[in-house]
Design an enzyme around this catalytic site. Structure first.
Site: not given
Ligand code: GLN
Length: 521
Positions: A83, A158, A182
């Site tokens: 990532k 994400s 995510s």
């Molecule tokens: N969707 C959640 C957020 O927007 C979790 C994101 C994540 O796990 N990085 O914060």
């Protein structure tokens, strides 16, 4: 000649060791696939052919020397995607943001060092929601990522780019981060395996921070054994991250049962809890049926499944959206145009700062910084931040109580729905936030959670989540491997993403073009 990109990582290991293939050939096949598919999927922000081939050749040298290969890690010579918030010395690390455009990491992250030490081949960096804030990958400053099961839908976020790289056979393995879901949510939406380890299992040194008390790094793979091998490679204590734990990383992670019979037999006598609060209002009924069928399959294999309650689940979302933005607002204060990335404006310090942050951050990141700054401000700190931390303790206690009562793990949906269309939740941040209702509490409690494929709903993948006590990753992998074995003959198991063929057609629109066309309807 078999297509090398279709092999699982452990099959690659076997063939590399047997001298049947080279790491160079494997790496080239995956680089070719990534380059061919990236126009239609936008899963990659950099594909580093030159560096990857140098690493592949080095792996081939180690594989050829009898001492080198004998007790090498199984990932020697196997390609991996990272990532784009993992530092790789000298490489870009945008975290999906304009504010880090052109910034080059001055050092390797801990996990990058570990991957180099075992001889894995880093293919490049994957697309993501800006600073890992999002559940659909539509918040990347570099455009959305498409889901190869239906190119008009999101892959989740994400870590959507990392999930798609694995689901679309650009890489057998990838690394994501999970602050509130995510890794697990995009794994579910793209039909692959993804685990968020226990908080402290993997060092966060060299990873761009979102919310430091929640962030964890973890693997994506197409099967359970591969995910376990990648976790084994990157996990363990690192002096440079004071929250990384000295808990031993079990070598059994590399020896999960290969035989389906043995794996399924391991489910006998296991005690699983089914938290009723995870079947949230608004859960799609057909996804729910897949979870119920999975529970029936686990029971059929001799596990007992009891309905249980995690009474504070409902507060997970509200507390997460205090704690995560509060920590993010502090972590993101460092992006001031002086120390990282481009500096915009040519005026006094304050104006340059405002210009850099004003243009460098996207709307979701700004929303989080405002929420977090508000929650931490003098008059509201006790009312919001302190209260959220207290509720966080209650959420954690709910889990502790069940594990103290002897449950081996909890079984739940990963996501209330399958992959949704581009644009479906962009106008309503709360609808987007609800995508993680089933994953957020696990981060709040610091526990490990895995998502494994459990079937299709209207042709789209559904994920089953298993949640365990702290440091129970090995047990979660064993249970998951058991479930994988039980369903090995299921018709959906062997199915490739339905629109994979389209992804190599250069005439196809990009995900950004598709999203725009849908928005105009
Ligand atoms: N969707 C959640 C957020 O927007 C979790 C994101 C994540 O796990 N990085 O914060």
């Amino acid at each position: 000649m078999t297509d090398l990109t279709r092999l699982l990582a452990h099959e690659m290991t076997d063939r590399l060791r047997a001298g049947e293939i080279t790491s160079r050939a494997l790496t080239e096949a995956h680089l070719d696939a990534a380059e061919a598919g990236n126009h239609a999927l936008n899963a990659w922000l950099t594909i580093d052919r030159e560096r990857a081939l140098v690493e592949a050749d080095a792996a081939d040298v180690r594989l050829a020397s009898p001492v080198g290969a004998a007790d090498a890690h199984p990932l020697l010579g196997v390609p991996v995607a990272l990532k784009d918030l993992v530092s790789v010395k000298g490489g870009q690390c945008t975290a999906g943001s304009r504010i880090l455009e052109g910034y080059l990491a001055p050092y390797d992250a801990h996990i990058t060092e570990r991957l180099r030490a075992v001889g894995a081949v880093i293919l490049g960096k994957t697309n993501m929601d800006e600073f890992a804030m999002g559940s659909s990958n539509e918040h990347s400053a570099y455009g959305p990522v498409a889901n190869p099961w239906d190119l008009e839908t999101v892959p989740g976020g994400s870590s959507g780019g990392s999930a798609v790289a694995v689901a679309a056979y650009h890489a057998p393995l990838s690394i994501g981060t999970d602050t509130g879901g995510s890794i697990r949510q995009p794994a579910a939406l793209t039909g692959i395996v993804g685990i968020k380890p226990t908080y402290g299992r993997v060092s966060r040194y060299g990873i761009v921070a979102f919310a430091s008390s929640l962030d964890q790094i973890g693997p994506f793979a197409r099967d359970v054994r591969d995910a376990a091998a990648l976790l084994h490679a990157v996990a363990g204590r690192d002096e440079r991250d004071s929250t990384s734990a000295s808990v031993p990383v079990p070598d059994e992670l590399l020896h999960l049962p290969a035989s389906d019979d043995e794996a399924a037999a391991g489910l006998r006598g296991k005690r699983l809890g089914l938290p009723r609060e995870y079947f949230v209002a608004g859960m799609d009924p057909d996804s729910r049926r897949r979870i119920e069928e999975s529970v029936a399959a686990l029971e059929g294999a001799g596990a007992t499944v009891e309905e249980v309650s995690l009474p504070h689940t409902d507060y997970g979302l509200a507390t997460y959206y205090i704690v995560a933005p509060a920590e993010a607002s502090a972590n993101l204060a460092r992006y001031d145009g002086v120390r990282f990335g481009p500096r915009l404006g040519d005026s006094d310090v304050l104006r340059n700062y405002l210009a850099t942050r004003g243009r460098g951050f996207g709307p979701e990141v700004k929303r989080r910084i405002m929420l977090g700054t508000y929650a931490l401000s003098a008059g509201y700190y006790d009312a919001f931040y302190v209260k959220a931390q207290k509720v966080r303790t209650l959420i954690k206690r709910d889990f502790d109580d069940l594990f103290e009562r002897g449950f081996d793990a909890l079984v739940a949906p990963t996501s209330p729905t399958t992959a949704f269309q581009f644009g479906a939740k962009m106008a309503d941040p709360v609808a987007m936030y609800l995508s993680d209702a089933c994953t957020l509490p696990v981060n709040m409690a610091g526990l490990p959670g895995i998502s494994i494929p459990c079937g299709l709903s209207e042709g789209m993948p559904v994920g089953l989540q298993l949640i365990g006590p702290a440091w129970s990753e090995l047990e979660l992998f064993r249970l998951s491997r058991g479930f994988e074995a039980l369903t090995s003959a299921a018709q959906w198991r062997g199915q490739e993403p339905t629109q994979l063929d389209l992804t190599t057609d250069p005439a196809q629109p990009t995900p950004a073009e598709r999203a725009q066309a849908l928005a105009q309807h």
